[in-house]
Write an enzyme that holds these catalytic residues in place. Sequence first.
Site, PDB file in Angstrom:
ATOM      1  N   GLU A 115       0.824  -1.210   0.000  1.00 21.20           N
ATOM      2  CA  GLU A 115       0.000   0.000   0.000  1.00 21.20           C
ATOM      3  C   GLU A 115       0.860   1.264   0.000  1.00 21.20           C
ATOM      4  O   GLU A 115       0.398   2.334   0.429  1.00 21.20           O
ATOM      5  CB  GLU A 115      -0.958   0.011   1.209  1.00 21.20           C
ATOM      6  N   HIS A 139      -2.624   1.713   8.497  1.00 20.61           N
ATOM      7  CA  HIS A 139      -3.710   0.925   7.904  1.00 20.61           C
ATOM      8  C   HIS A 139      -3.862  -0.367   8.698  1.00 20.61           C
ATOM      9  O   HIS A 139      -2.886  -1.099   8.883  1.00 20.61           O
ATOM     10  CB  HIS A 139      -3.396   0.610   6.439  1.00 20.61           C
ATOM     11  N   HIS A 141      -6.701  -3.815   9.811  1.00 21.78           N
ATOM     12  CA  HIS A 141      -7.908  -4.584   9.492  1.00 21.78           C
ATOM     13  C   HIS A 141      -8.744  -4.714  10.763  1.00 21.78           C
ATOM     14  O   HIS A 141      -8.779  -5.767  11.404  1.00 21.78           O
ATOM     15  CB  HIS A 141      -7.521  -5.949   8.931  1.00 21.78           C
ATOM     16  N   GLU A 169     -16.696  10.442  23.850  1.00 20.06           N
ATOM     17  CA  GLU A 169     -15.409  11.036  23.480  1.00 20.06           C
ATOM     18  C   GLU A 169     -15.222  11.131  21.966  1.00 20.06           C
ATOM     19  O   GLU A 169     -14.381  11.894  21.495  1.00 20.06           O
ATOM     20  CB  GLU A 169     -14.255  10.237  24.094  1.00 20.06           C
ATOM     21  N   HIS A 210     -12.760  -4.037   4.240  1.00 18.89           N
ATOM     22  CA  HIS A 210     -11.302  -4.193   4.251  1.00 18.89           C
ATOM     23  C   HIS A 210     -10.672  -3.665   5.549  1.00 18.89           C
ATOM     24  O   HIS A 210      -9.963  -4.408   6.227  1.00 18.89           O
ATOM     25  CB  HIS A 210     -10.713  -3.485   3.024  1.00 18.89           C
TER      26      HIS A 210
HETATM   27  O1  2HA Z   1      -1.716  -7.118   3.316  1.00 20.77           O
HETATM   28  O2  2HA Z   1      -3.382  -4.844   4.385  1.00 20.77           O
HETATM   29  O3  2HA Z   1      -4.251  -3.758   2.161  1.00 20.77           O
HETATM   30  C1  2HA Z   1      -1.470  -5.791   3.490  1.00 20.77           C
HETATM   31  C2  2HA Z   1      -2.748  -5.076   3.396  1.00 20.77           C
HETATM   32  C3  2HA Z   1      -3.221  -4.664   2.080  1.00 20.77           C
HETATM   33 ZN    ZN Z   2      -5.312  -4.115   4.089  1.00 17.11          ZN
END
Ligand code: 2HA
Ligand code: ZN
Length: 274
Positions: A115, A139, A141, A169, A210
């Site tokens: 990414e 980022h 998940h 909050e 995602h």
């Molecule tokens: O595997 O999270 O979006 C890495 C990620 C791709």
């Molecule tokens: Zn991801």
Amino acid sequence: MRFLDAEFVQGFIRMANDGWDLGWHERNGGNLSYRVKPEEVEEVKEHFVIKEWQPIGTSVPKLAGEYFLVTGSGKFFRNVIIKPEDSICMIELDEMGENYRIVWGLVNGGRPTSELPSHLMNHEVKMLATDGKHRVIYHAHTTNVIALTFVLPLTDEVFTRELWEMATECPVVFPQGIGVVPWMVPGGRDIAVATSELMKQYDVAIWAHHGMFASGEDFDLTFGLMHTVEKSAEILVKMLSMRPDKLQTITVQNFKDLAVDFKVELPEKFLYEK
Ligand code: 2HA
Ligand code: ZN
């Protein structure tokens, strides 16, 4: 000083491990990047082992010459704390902001996060929008936010308002709200453009089915932001699991009173009557 002893490197490793501990990084899921300060580059540059230039896959001219600490593509957050030199790397961008080269890490080969275009385009937008203050893009998940992207309309207005309502909050921690990107193929320039467009107004963007992207000044604030949004999502998932409607909630007037006392501006578009 050893590369790994530098405070920014330790902060990066701790944040990656905290995300792993919270269950947001199954297998190689998620990625983290930090725009390194010039004085921090000085602290560690004696350890550089410089590799060849590679294309970023997009253009980030405002980031020309900047250094980033980033997780590696295909690497597991679970391993960052035990073998950081194999799991993360430091990169330098060229004078056009179109190529990068690894200057430390990924000792067994590999590339920065898949990414990277999204990370760098978000860094460029947030650096400009915050006068250089924002340095971290994360980022993850996040389970509960992902679950909600199957049952809530995929709009900034609904996600922001529903998550604000789940914890007092929240409007104080993310008063600008949250952006939502519909499902898109990850890893490329298109999702990077869509996300960085939202990041002009928000510090958080949800990727439908995602995960999430968050931006902040330092590791504490960025991790705290991700954690606050995900915790609120967890409360919403629990609430919706008990019954589909609310018996009582934080009202529009409550939000307005809170905004006055906490000196935050809450955009009108999130304070709609239901
Ligand atoms: O595997 O999270 O979006 C890495 C990620 C791709
Ligand atoms: Zn991801």
